[in-house]
Design an enzyme around this catalytic site. Structure first.
Site, PDB file in Angstrom:
ATOM      1  N   SER A   1      56.808  60.769  25.103  1.00 55.95           N
ATOM      2  CA  SER A   1      56.086  61.108  26.330  1.00 55.95           C
ATOM      3  C   SER A   1      55.398  59.884  26.913  1.00 55.95           C
ATOM      4  CB  SER A   1      55.045  62.194  26.074  1.00 55.95           C
ATOM      5  OG  SER A   1      54.322  62.425  27.281  1.00 55.95           O
TER       6      SER A   1
ATOM      7  N   LYS B   1      56.958  67.920  20.773  1.00 59.00           N
ATOM      8  CA  LYS B   1      57.067  67.405  22.153  1.00 59.00           C
ATOM      9  C   LYS B   1      57.117  68.578  23.145  1.00 59.00           C
ATOM     10  CE  LYS B   1      57.550  65.047  25.825  1.00 59.00           C
ATOM     11  NZ  LYS B   1      58.701  64.766  26.594  1.00 59.00           N
TER      12      LYS B   1
ATOM     13  N   HIS C   1      53.679  69.760  23.587  1.00 65.17           N
ATOM     14  CA  HIS C   1      53.003  68.783  24.453  1.00 65.17           C
ATOM     15  C   HIS C   1      53.281  69.128  25.915  1.00 65.17           C
ATOM     16  CE1 HIS C   1      53.196  65.267  27.074  1.00 65.17           C
ATOM     17  NE2 HIS C   1      52.231  64.714  26.356  1.00 65.17           N
ATOM     18  N   ASN C   2      54.527  69.380  26.218  1.00 66.35           N
ATOM     19  CA  ASN C   2      54.896  69.688  27.601  1.00 66.35           C
ATOM     20  C   ASN C   2      54.349  71.040  28.050  1.00 66.35           C
ATOM     21  OD1 ASN C   2      56.287  67.302  27.276  1.00 66.35           O
ATOM     22  ND2 ASN C   2      58.111  68.010  28.361  1.00 66.35           N
TER      23      ASN C   2
ATOM     24  N   GLU D   1      50.947  70.347  28.910  1.00 65.04           N
ATOM     25  CA  GLU D   1      51.013  69.568  30.171  1.00 65.04           C
ATOM     26  C   GLU D   1      51.181  70.507  31.380  1.00 65.04           C
ATOM     27  OE1 GLU D   1      53.877  66.169  30.097  1.00 65.04           O
ATOM     28  OE2 GLU D   1      54.699  67.094  31.906  1.00 65.04           O
TER      29      GLU D   1
HETATM   30  P1  NAP Z   1      68.223  59.707  33.814  1.00 67.11           P
HETATM   31  O1  NAP Z   1      67.517  58.559  34.444  1.00 67.11           O
HETATM   32  O2  NAP Z   1      68.793  60.750  34.692  1.00 67.11           O
HETATM   33  O3  NAP Z   1      69.381  59.105  32.884  1.00 67.11           O
HETATM   34  C1  NAP Z   1      70.290  59.940  32.248  1.00 67.11           C
HETATM   35  C2  NAP Z   1      71.160  59.131  31.325  1.00 67.11           C
HETATM   36  O4  NAP Z   1      72.034  60.035  30.644  1.00 67.11           O
HETATM   37  C3  NAP Z   1      72.066  58.127  32.046  1.00 67.11           C
HETATM   38  O5  NAP Z   1      72.148  56.958  31.280  1.00 67.11           O
HETATM   39  C4  NAP Z   1      73.413  58.871  32.087  1.00 67.11           C
HETATM   40  O6  NAP Z   1      74.526  58.014  32.126  1.00 67.11           O
HETATM   41  C5  NAP Z   1      73.365  59.575  30.755  1.00 67.11           C
HETATM   42  N1  NAP Z   1      74.307  60.686  30.678  1.00 67.11           N
HETATM   43  C6  NAP Z   1      74.245  61.848  31.355  1.00 67.11           C
HETATM   44  N2  NAP Z   1      75.295  62.635  31.009  1.00 67.11           N
HETATM   45  C7  NAP Z   1      76.010  61.952  30.091  1.00 67.11           C
HETATM   46  C8  NAP Z   1      77.187  62.240  29.336  1.00 67.11           C
HETATM   47  N3  NAP Z   1      77.822  63.420  29.466  1.00 67.11           N
HETATM   48  N4  NAP Z   1      77.642  61.295  28.476  1.00 67.11           N
HETATM   49  C9  NAP Z   1      76.991  60.139  28.344  1.00 67.11           C
HETATM   50  N5  NAP Z   1      75.879  59.807  29.024  1.00 67.11           N
HETATM   51  C10 NAP Z   1      75.381  60.709  29.872  1.00 67.11           C
HETATM   52  O7  NAP Z   1      67.294  60.473  32.769  1.00 67.11           O
HETATM   53  P2  NAP Z   1      65.899  60.045  32.070  1.00 67.11           P
HETATM   54  O8  NAP Z   1      64.780  60.404  32.985  1.00 67.11           O
HETATM   55  O9  NAP Z   1      66.003  58.671  31.547  1.00 67.11           O
HETATM   56  O10 NAP Z   1      65.842  61.102  30.869  1.00 67.11           O
HETATM   57  C11 NAP Z   1      66.622  60.996  29.700  1.00 67.11           C
HETATM   58  C12 NAP Z   1      66.081  61.975  28.687  1.00 67.11           C
HETATM   59  O11 NAP Z   1      64.699  61.706  28.445  1.00 67.11           O
HETATM   60  C13 NAP Z   1      66.137  63.431  29.109  1.00 67.11           C
HETATM   61  O12 NAP Z   1      66.398  64.233  28.001  1.00 67.11           O
HETATM   62  C14 NAP Z   1      64.734  63.690  29.632  1.00 67.11           C
HETATM   63  O13 NAP Z   1      64.395  65.050  29.576  1.00 67.11           O
HETATM   64  C15 NAP Z   1      63.918  62.863  28.654  1.00 67.11           C
HETATM   65  N6  NAP Z   1      62.578  62.439  29.100  1.00 67.11           N
HETATM   66  C16 NAP Z   1      62.359  62.011  30.374  1.00 67.11           C
HETATM   67  C17 NAP Z   1      61.094  61.600  30.759  1.00 67.11           C
HETATM   68  C18 NAP Z   1      60.823  61.103  32.150  1.00 67.11           C
HETATM   69  O14 NAP Z   1      59.640  60.919  32.490  1.00 67.11           O
HETATM   70  N7  NAP Z   1      61.836  60.842  32.957  1.00 67.11           N
HETATM   71  C19 NAP Z   1      60.050  61.604  29.827  1.00 67.11           C
HETATM   72  C20 NAP Z   1      60.300  62.017  28.514  1.00 67.11           C
HETATM   73  C21 NAP Z   1      61.571  62.436  28.173  1.00 67.11           C
HETATM   74  P3  NAP Z   1      75.249  57.621  33.523  1.00 67.11           P
HETATM   75  O15 NAP Z   1      74.514  56.435  34.031  1.00 67.11           O
HETATM   76  O16 NAP Z   1      76.638  57.337  33.137  1.00 67.11           O
HETATM   77  O17 NAP Z   1      75.118  58.818  34.422  1.00 67.11           O
END
Ligand code: NAP
Length: 462
Positions: A127, A182, A185-186, A189
């Site tokens: 987080s 986690k 936590h959410n 949140e």
């Molecule tokens: P993001 O910017 O949308 O990035 C998604 C990533 O997943 C990209 O690298 C994408 O690759 C890859 N991907 C999607 N489908 C795929 C597949 N079928 N095979 C291989 N790669 C794939 O997402 P993010 O915000 O970084 O979040 C990633 C994770 O962290 C999620 O589970 C999210 O819930 C969690 N998270 C996010 C936050 C936040 O604040 N954003 C905080 C905590 C946790 P491509 O580039 O090829 O599309």
């Protein structure tokens, strides 16, 4: 030097990769879409020791045994897809960390699946959003203790400081414990954000505060011990931001339908499955869902009669107490849910340690967590301090704020749910004796008595 593989260079993955490199790791990079890896190298390649890979095979062979791979892809099918593709090349002792927001049940399934090949699967909650991932998030790894132990030296460097000499990371527990924690936590949140939003509504609708006043009020609250938190801080800042195009306050131009990605709903579902009430968190999930039903609410709302009670303006101090005390309830619900789940799964969660790792880096970081950590460690002074906050004037103001909202028709699902949670805890007798009697009346469901053991049935309609 530690080597870390990162799969997924989206918002979170890219920032975690940079964070690991800044902390001395050699980071091997892979992303499904090659362009993203190239763009990453162009922009950040000189920041640290990065090894870009264009194919998964290249990526896996660039990592020395045993491999440590951090997966930061979209939660759900993407995680399974990457696992299936890598599994044939993974070897005994390799560690795969899923740092996305996966459901804890999926984590447990994946852990069992990978263990058949001797590969450790660590479900790690992270987080802190984009900024936290780069500068220091709160990290909640769960899974095999020996595998997590190997990761901790790097994770400690990468995570936020807890403000007391420690790092915001710990081995949370086995199996899906990290992702479960986690999720909670959410859930908290969701509740705190909703409580802040309802307070904003009361301050604006019944207190007459302008955006400028709101910025000042939330800024003052965010500097206080009782309400100081990242979420009050960013709220204060939000009210100061202008839309560059129109020069109007941006907040007034934002649509009122909030989204949700699932972790809030999962918290509600987990509580339902455990047969536990978490009213403030549930109300926050409901409120987001309801806000999203825009067509329905605007259509149905048109013909709703309005008949309100008279009321003078309410003072910000009243709303402040309502927010403060309701936030305590939201935390209480979340921590109790963790305790119940831990007992069911025999996870042995250290709740004080969880409060500690949430003190920095994460979205719900707050000064209240410092007191809560002490209370959970057994400090009677801290427990007393929390009870003191809930007593006297503050409790009366809590009731006053909610009474005012009700009188003037301001919806306060989470504030009022927190108060009914508190009042239900406080009452030694709830009216569910009548529910038991009704159930026995129409369905012979039997009831229990306060004066004798056993199950009883009465023929009510004699
Ligand atoms: P993001 O910017 O949308 O990035 C998604 C990533 O997943 C990209 O690298 C994408 O690759 C890859 N991907 C999607 N489908 C795929 C597949 N079928 N095979 C291989 N790669 C794939 O997402 P993010 O915000 O970084 O979040 C990633 C994770 O962290 C999620 O589970 C999210 O819930 C969690 N998270 C996010 C936050 C936040 O604040 N954003 C905080 C905590 C946790 P491509 O580039 O090829 O599309």
């Amino acid at each position: 030097m530690m080597q870390l593989g990162v799969i997924g260079l989206g918002t979170m993955g890219a920032n975690l990769a940079r964070n690991a490199a800044r902390n001395g790791a050699q980071v091997v990079l892979f992303n499904r879409t090659k362009d993203k890896t190239r763009a990453f190298m162009k922009q950040f390649g000189t920041e640290g020791d990065f090894v870009p890979a264009e194919t998964l095979r290249q990526f896996l062979s660039a990592l020395g045994a045993p491999r440590v791979i951090l997966l930061m892809v979209k939660a759900g099918e993407a995680v399974d897809a990457v696992i299936e593709e890598s599994l044939p090349s993974l070897r005994k002792g390799d560690i795969l960390i899923d740092a996305g927001n996966s459901h804890y049940r999926d984590t447990e399934r994946r852990e069992a699946h990978l263990l058949r090949q001797g590969v450790h699967f660590i479900g790690m909650g992270v987080s802190g959003g984009e900024e936290g991932a780069l500068r220091g998030p709160s990290m909640m790894p769960g899974g095999d203790p020996a595998a997590v132990k190997k990761l901790l030296p790097l994770l400690r460097k990468m995570s936020a400081a807890d403000g007391a000499g420690g790092a915001c990371v710990t081995h949370v527990g086995p199996g899906g414990a990290g992702h479960f924690v986690k999720m909670i936590h959410n859930g908290i949140e969701y509740a705190v954000m909703q409580l802040i939003a309802e307070s904003y509504d009361l301050l604006k609708s019944l207190g007459g505060l302008t955006n400028k006043d709101l910025a000042k009020t939330f800024a003052a609250w965010s500097r206080s011990d009782d309400l100081g938190s990242y979420l009050t801080e960013i709220t204060a800042r939000i009210f100061t931001v202008k839309d560059p195009g129109t020069r109007k306050d941006l907040i007034d131009l934002i649509d009122d339908a909030a989204g949700q990605k699932g972790t809030g709903r999962w918290t509600t579902e987990a509580a339902m499955e455990l047969g536990m009430a978490i009213p403030s968190i549930n109300a926050a999930v409901d409120a987001r869902l309801f806000s999203g039903e825009k067509e329905y609410r605007t259509k149905a709302g048109k013909n709703m009669p309005t008949s309100l009670l008279p009321l003078r303006r309410i003072a910000p101090g009243i709303v402040r107490s309502a927010l403060e005390l309701s936030v305590i309830c939201a935390y209480a619900e979340g921590f109790e849910l963790m305790a119940k789940m831990a007992a069911k799964k025999q996870w042995n969660l250290d709740l004080a340690e969880i409060a500690r790792i949430w003190r920095g880096g994460c979205i719900i970081r707050s000064r209240f967590l410092v007191t809560l950590q002490k209370a959970l460690t057994g400090s009677s002074a801290a427990k007393k301090a929390i009870l003191m906050r809930l007593s006297g004037v503050r409790q009366r103001q809590w009731r006053q704020a909610i009474a005012a909202g009700i009188a003037r028709g301001v919806p306060m699902p989470a504030l009022s749910a927190s108060l009914w949670f508190y009042d239900s805890l406080r009452r030694d007798r709830l009216p569910q004796n009548l529910i038991q009697a009704q159930r026995d009346f129409f369905g012979a469901h039997t009831y229990r008595r306060t004066d004798r053991a056993g199950d009883f049935h009465t023929v009510w309609n004699r």
